[in-house]
Enzyme design. Structure first.
Site, short mmCIF file in Angstrom:
data_model
loop_
_atom_site.label_atom_id
_atom_site.label_comp_id
_atom_site.label_asym_id
_atom_site.label_seq_id
_atom_site.Cartn_x
_atom_site.Cartn_y
_atom_site.Cartn_z
N ASP A 256 0.84 -1.20 0.00
CA ASP A 256 0.00 0.00 0.00
C ASP A 256 0.87 1.24 0.00
O ASP A 256 2.10 1.17 0.20
CB ASP A 256 -0.93 0.00 1.22
CG ASP A 256 -2.13 0.92 1.05
OD1 ASP A 256 -2.25 1.56 -0.02
OD2 ASP A 256 -2.94 1.00 1.99
N LYS A 257 0.23 2.36 -0.19
CA LYS A 257 0.86 3.68 -0.18
C LYS A 257 -0.05 4.63 0.58
O LYS A 257 -1.27 4.46 0.61
CB LYS A 257 1.09 4.14 -1.62
CG LYS A 257 1.17 5.66 -1.82
CD LYS A 257 -0.19 6.23 -2.18
CE LYS A 257 -0.13 7.74 -2.39
NZ LYS A 257 -1.50 8.30 -2.54
N HIS A 258 0.55 5.64 1.18
CA HIS A 258 -0.26 6.69 1.80
C HIS A 258 0.37 8.03 1.52
O HIS A 258 1.58 8.21 1.61
CB HIS A 258 -0.38 6.49 3.31
CG HIS A 258 -1.30 7.51 3.93
ND1 HIS A 258 -2.66 7.30 4.03
CD2 HIS A 258 -1.07 8.74 4.45
CE1 HIS A 258 -3.22 8.36 4.59
NE2 HIS A 258 -2.28 9.25 4.84
N SER A 259 -0.48 8.99 1.19
CA SER A 259 -0.04 10.38 1.00
C SER A 259 -0.52 11.22 2.17
O SER A 259 -1.62 11.01 2.69
CB SER A 259 -0.62 10.94 -0.31
OG SER A 259 -0.44 12.35 -0.36
N THR B 129 -9.43 10.80 -0.74
CA THR B 129 -9.72 9.79 -1.76
C THR B 129 -11.14 9.25 -1.65
O THR B 129 -11.81 9.01 -2.67
CB THR B 129 -8.71 8.63 -1.64
OG1 THR B 129 -7.39 9.15 -1.83
CG2 THR B 129 -8.97 7.56 -2.68
N ARG C 189 -9.89 16.08 14.37
CA ARG C 189 -8.69 16.84 13.97
C ARG C 189 -8.97 17.74 12.79
O ARG C 189 -8.44 18.86 12.70
CB ARG C 189 -7.56 15.87 13.61
CG ARG C 189 -6.90 15.18 14.78
CD ARG C 189 -5.97 14.06 14.30
NE ARG C 189 -4.98 14.55 13.36
CZ ARG C 189 -4.59 13.87 12.29
NH1 ARG C 189 -5.13 12.69 12.01
NH2 ARG C 189 -3.67 14.38 11.50
N SER D 195 -2.27 8.11 12.99
CA SER D 195 -3.46 7.95 12.17
C SER D 195 -3.17 7.12 10.92
O SER D 195 -3.90 6.18 10.60
CB SER D 195 -3.99 9.34 11.76
OG SER D 195 -5.10 9.21 10.90
N LYS E 252 -4.09 2.53 10.61
CA LYS E 252 -4.94 1.95 9.57
C LYS E 252 -4.15 1.00 8.68
O LYS E 252 -4.65 -0.07 8.29
CB LYS E 252 -5.57 3.06 8.72
CG LYS E 252 -6.55 3.94 9.48
CD LYS E 252 -7.34 4.82 8.54
CE LYS E 252 -6.51 5.92 7.90
NZ LYS E 252 -6.21 7.02 8.82
N LYS E 253 -2.92 1.37 8.36
CA LYS E 253 -2.12 0.53 7.48
C LYS E 253 -1.72 -0.78 8.18
O LYS E 253 -1.74 -1.84 7.57
CB LYS E 253 -0.87 1.29 7.03
CG LYS E 253 -1.18 2.56 6.24
CD LYS E 253 -2.07 2.29 5.05
CE LYS E 253 -2.33 3.54 4.23
NZ LYS E 253 -3.26 3.29 3.10
#
Length: 438
Positions: free
Chosen positions: A82-85, A122, A170, A185, A189-190
């Site tokens: 996975d990826k997160h921005s 997203t 937040r 955060s 989740k990841k």
């Protein structure tokens, strides 16, 4: 011992290091409802002002992960990636990246979020697609990942539920830009998604939460350290957000931009560079290639062959959207009734832009939230955003504003124009990928 959330808040307010047990108790109270939104806001502000040590951040991340289920993927031979921005303007990378990596042999169970502050989310974008289930059952989520190779969904009630409440509070209490809170955060989740590899896209610049490069680097290093400390293969890219990443900013307009990227109709150069670089990193972490260069070539082939677009279409259909969404995207996406040009008042080169102002223009149109309970207008936004370095003449459009009313469109156009600086000299080109960590 009686659990008193206010005592834990006071400890952090006063700058004391919290014990892991106290952090776990507070997060448990968030998940159970024993802790109120006001107390979450007070805790978040205390952390924002006082910070956290590394051990505290690890404890917060693990507590939020353990507030719900942790997925396991025993039935797949694909690496779980996975990826997160950290968020930006025109950052629709996930929409293309997940199907690209799936087409290259990875499995991408992408747990995404909604917009925070001036940045888009997203999930808000995907809700533009009629029927798309952002909160599917676990069985449907697993089946989609198994059959398609990717599924982009929101955190369900069983995955990191405590973070869902933290996230909403937040967004509306000016506590977004905190390294420990962002780290916990994202990674909670990841980690709950059962990943084997994670690439982080940490934005810096005028449209990022971490506007200063040194802050972005600190966040990237913190997240890589916490991720690895939790046993997850993690790397990070620090990328430029001194202008919108795509030429569109909003919800439905970014979905359309993503489909046009996948089918080859239009690919914004900076967006393409970030997407392919992140894809290469993910494939490298998953052991699907030996070098970043090889991974990038694999990603490019997945795009050019059309397989990535086909995977995206299958994902949309599997999660309840139209089966012919790729072929008839315009027919399904909502469209704003008013489209207005934001026209340059003078000739010259586009030298700089306050990218955050572009995001706030979208929020003001209704494309984002000022309160957690606000509804989002998926049709509004900005398109045809001109990239920095462009030469414009007086009266030429810098962007198109999509709005509900003429008055809202004109107000947004004024905001867009005020965000840009036009001058005689062409600005130097900047690399969109600034640094790799890991």
């Amino acid at each position: 011992m009686v659990f008193l959330p206010q005592e834990i808040i006071a400890a952090k307010r006063d700058g004391r290091v919290m014990a892991p047990a106290d952090i776990e108790a507070f997060v448990s109270g968030v998940g159970s409802g024993q802790v109120t939104d006001a107390q979450i806001a007070a805790f978040a502000m205390a952390v924002f002002l006082r910070g956290m040590e590394g051990a505290e951040t690890v404890a917060l991340t693990r507590a939020m992960r353990d507030s719900g289920d942790v997925l396991e993927w025993p039935a797949t031979d694909r690496p779980i990636l996975d990826k997160h921005s950290t968020g930006g303007i025109g950052d629709n990378v996930s929409l293309m990246l997940a199907p690209i990596v799936a087409a290259c042999g990875g499995a991408v169970p992408m747990i995404s979020g909604r917009g925070l502050g001036h940045t888009g989310g997203t999930l808000d974008k995907l809700e533009s697609i009629p029927g798309y289930a952002i909160a599917p059952s676990e069985a449907l989520f697993r089946r989609t990942v198994a059959e398609v190779g990717c599924a982009i969904v929101g955190p369900t009630g069983s995955l990191a539920p405590a973070d869902k409440r933290f996230y909403a509070v937040r967004d509306v209490t000016a506590t977004v830009e905190s390294v420990p809170l962002i780290t916990a955060s994202i990674l909670s989740k990841k980690l709950a998604a059962g990943l084997q590899g994670l690439v982080l896209d940490v934005k810096t610049g005028s449209g990022a939460f971490m506007a200063r490069r040194e802050d972005a680097l600190a966040l990237a290093r913190a997240m890589v350290d916490v991720g690895r400390g939790a046993g997850l293969r993690t790397s990070a890219l620090v990328t430029d957000m001194n202008e919108a990443l795509a030429s569109a900013a909003g919800n439905a307009v970014e979905i359309l931009n993503a489909v046009r990227f996948l089918d080859g109709t239009h690919r914004d150069p900076r967006l393409c560079d970030v997407t392919l670089t992140l894809a290469a990193e993910m494939l490298l972490l998953g052991g699907l290639c030996r070098t970043v260069a090889e991974g990038r070539q694999m990603a490019e082939r997945a795009l050019e062959s059309g397989e990535a677009a086909e995977r995206f279409g299958r994902m949309v259909s599997a999660l309840g959207g139209p089966a012919d969404f790729i072929d008839r995207t315009d027919a399904y996406l909502p469209q704003a009734p008013v489209v207005t040009e934001a026209r340059a008042g003078e000739a010259g080169f586009l030298q700089a832009v306050e990218t955050r102002e572009l995001g706030l223009a979208v929020v003001a149109l209704g494309g984002g939230r000022t309160r957690a309970e606000d509804a989002v207008d998926h049709a509004v936004g900005l398109t045809a955003l001109r990239p920095l370095g462009s030469r414009v003449e007086a009266g030429e459009p810098l962007a198109l504003v999509h709005a509900r009313t003429k008055e809202e469109a004109e107000a947004a156009a004024r905001r867009v124009l005020a965000a840009y600086r036009i001058g005689e000299a062409k600005p130097p080109e900047r690399s969109v990928v600034i640094e790799r960590i890991g």
